[in-house]
Design an enzyme around this catalytic site. Sequence first.
Site, PDB file in Angstrom:
ATOM      1  N   MET A  37     -89.675  89.445 -12.987  1.00 57.79           N
ATOM      2  CA  MET A  37     -90.349  90.705 -13.313  1.00 57.79           C
ATOM      3  C   MET A  37     -91.526  90.908 -12.362  1.00 57.79           C
ATOM      4  SD  MET A  37     -89.960  91.355 -17.359  1.00 57.79           S
ATOM      5  CE  MET A  37     -91.320  90.370 -17.914  1.00 57.79           C
ATOM      6  N   GLY A  43     -94.862  79.434  -9.404  1.00 57.53           N
ATOM      7  CA  GLY A  43     -93.671  79.070 -10.194  1.00 57.53           C
ATOM      8  C   GLY A  43     -92.451  79.844  -9.699  1.00 57.53           C
ATOM      9  N   HIS A  44     -92.624  81.159  -9.513  1.00 56.34           N
ATOM     10  CA  HIS A  44     -91.512  81.971  -8.984  1.00 56.34           C
ATOM     11  C   HIS A  44     -91.117  81.487  -7.588  1.00 56.34           C
ATOM     12  CE1 HIS A  44     -93.357  85.259 -11.641  1.00 56.34           C
ATOM     13  NE2 HIS A  44     -92.121  85.169 -12.085  1.00 56.34           N
ATOM     14  N   GLY A 154     -86.623  79.692 -14.477  1.00 56.50           N
ATOM     15  CA  GLY A 154     -87.603  78.649 -14.778  1.00 56.50           C
ATOM     16  C   GLY A 154     -87.412  78.153 -16.208  1.00 56.50           C
ATOM     17  N   GLN A 160     -84.939  81.260 -23.158  1.00 56.24           N
ATOM     18  CA  GLN A 160     -84.278  82.248 -22.297  1.00 56.24           C
ATOM     19  C   GLN A 160     -83.237  81.567 -21.421  1.00 56.24           C
ATOM     20  OE1 GLN A 160     -86.320  85.542 -20.011  1.00 56.24           O
ATOM     21  NE2 GLN A 160     -86.181  84.060 -18.352  1.00 56.24           N
ATOM     22  N   MET A 191     -97.782  77.924 -15.116  1.00 55.18           N
ATOM     23  CA  MET A 191     -97.977  79.180 -14.392  1.00 55.18           C
ATOM     24  C   MET A 191     -97.216  80.311 -15.080  1.00 55.18           C
ATOM     25  SD  MET A 191     -98.427  78.338 -10.498  1.00 55.18           S
ATOM     26  CE  MET A 191     -99.582  77.064 -10.013  1.00 55.18           C
ATOM     27  N   SER A 192     -97.878  81.460 -15.169  1.00 51.65           N
ATOM     28  CA  SER A 192     -97.289  82.619 -15.832  1.00 51.65           C
ATOM     29  C   SER A 192     -97.993  83.862 -15.305  1.00 51.65           C
ATOM     30  CB  SER A 192     -97.530  82.512 -17.348  1.00 51.65           C
ATOM     31  OG  SER A 192     -97.356  83.772 -17.963  1.00 51.65           O
TER      32      SER A 192
HETATM   33  O1  PAF Z   1     -88.132  85.616 -17.024  1.00 53.71           O
HETATM   34  C1  PAF Z   1     -88.275  86.797 -16.648  1.00 53.71           C
HETATM   35  O2  PAF Z   1     -89.078  87.108 -15.762  1.00 53.71           O
HETATM   36  C2  PAF Z   1     -87.433  87.889 -17.289  1.00 53.71           C
HETATM   37  O3  PAF Z   1     -87.240  87.645 -18.636  1.00 53.71           O
HETATM   38  C3  PAF Z   1     -86.080  88.118 -16.576  1.00 53.71           C
HETATM   39  C4  PAF Z   1     -85.175  86.905 -16.655  1.00 53.71           C
HETATM   40  C5  PAF Z   1     -86.345  88.474 -15.112  1.00 53.71           C
HETATM   41  C6  PAF Z   1     -85.364  89.296 -17.233  1.00 53.71           C
HETATM   42  O4  PAF Z   1     -86.117  90.450 -17.190  1.00 53.71           O
END
Ligand code: PAF
Length: 289
Positions: A37, A43-44, A154, A160, A191-192
Site C-alpha cells: 500500500m 520492511g517493504h 511480510g 494476512q 517496521m510499519s
Molecule cells: O499488507 C498490505 O500492505 C496490504 O494488506 C496488501 C497485501 C498490499 C493488500 O492491500
Amino acid sequence: MIASRLPFEVIRQPSTMRAWAENLRRDGLRICVVPTMGYLHPGHLSLLRAGRARADVLIATIFVNPTQFGPNEDLAVYPRDEEGDIEKARECGVDLIFCPDVEAMYPQGYQSYVTVEELSRPLCGSARPGHFRGVATIVTKLFHITQPHIAIFGRKDYQQFAMIRQMSRDLDFGIEIVGMPIVREADGLAMSSRNAYLSAPERSAALCLYRGLKAAQARFHSGERDSLALLDAARQPIEDTELARIDYVDLRDATTLELVTSVSRPAVLAMAVFVGKTRLIDNAVLGID
Ligand code: PAF
C-alpha cells in the site's frame, strides 16, 4: 535468472499491466509481485530485494485499498508518498510498478468479493470486520492483473500471509506465496507505515509490543508451554505502559490459527495494541527458531 533488463515503467491501467504480464509470460520470464500500500519502509524494501533475487521480472504494486478499511479507520489519512516510493522501488531493482487509482480497481457497479472462511475469522478478522474480505479481494485482483509465478508478503501481517497462502491453494492460483521475516527498528519496533502516526512519547510506548513478545519468548525458552502463562508474560509490559491499550493478545496454532491451551506445535503469539490512536500489530512464532 535473467538480470533486470526491462525499461522501468510505472503502469496505472489494469489492462496495460495485464498485457505486459501476458507478454512477459509468453517470453518465458518468471514474474514476482510484491503487493504494497506504498509509503515504503525498509520492511517493504526487504520484500522487494527478496523478489529481485527470485524472479526475472519484479513488479511492485502500490494501492491503498479502500475495501480493507473499516468506516472509522484511517483510509483518508493513510500515509502516501508515490514519488518517493517509485524512487525507492527503482533502487531495489523493481522493473514495473503498478499503481492504479481506485476507480480503475473498483469501477462503478463493482460487486464481487473473495472470502477465506476460517483463517479470516479470529484476531484482526474479529477486530476489523470486513478487513480480510477486502484484502483477499484486492490480492486476487492484483494476482489476476500481474500474473505472477511468485508473490512475497511480510510476516508482520501474519494472519494476512496465512490467509493469502490458503486462498492461493484453495483457489488453485498456482502462485508460490512466500512470507518474509519481520523487519524491526534497532530497538525492536516492527517496521510499519503506521509508525509515522506516532508522536515521540507514543513511539517510546510502542516498544511495549516488542517487550511483550520478548517476555513471552523468554518464558517459552525456559520451558513454559501453558498458554495462559505465556499470554500473561506477553500482556504485562503492555498493561504497564500508560499510552497502550490491548486490542488482542492471543496464542494460536501457527497454521490453522485455532486457539491453543498449551504449545506442543508451532504457535503464533499475535497482538494488536492501540498506542494512542494508532493500532499496531506484531507477532512471534513460538516453537521454531
Ligand atoms: O499488507 C498490505 O500492505 C496490504 O494488506 C496488501 C497485501 C498490499 C493488500 O492491500
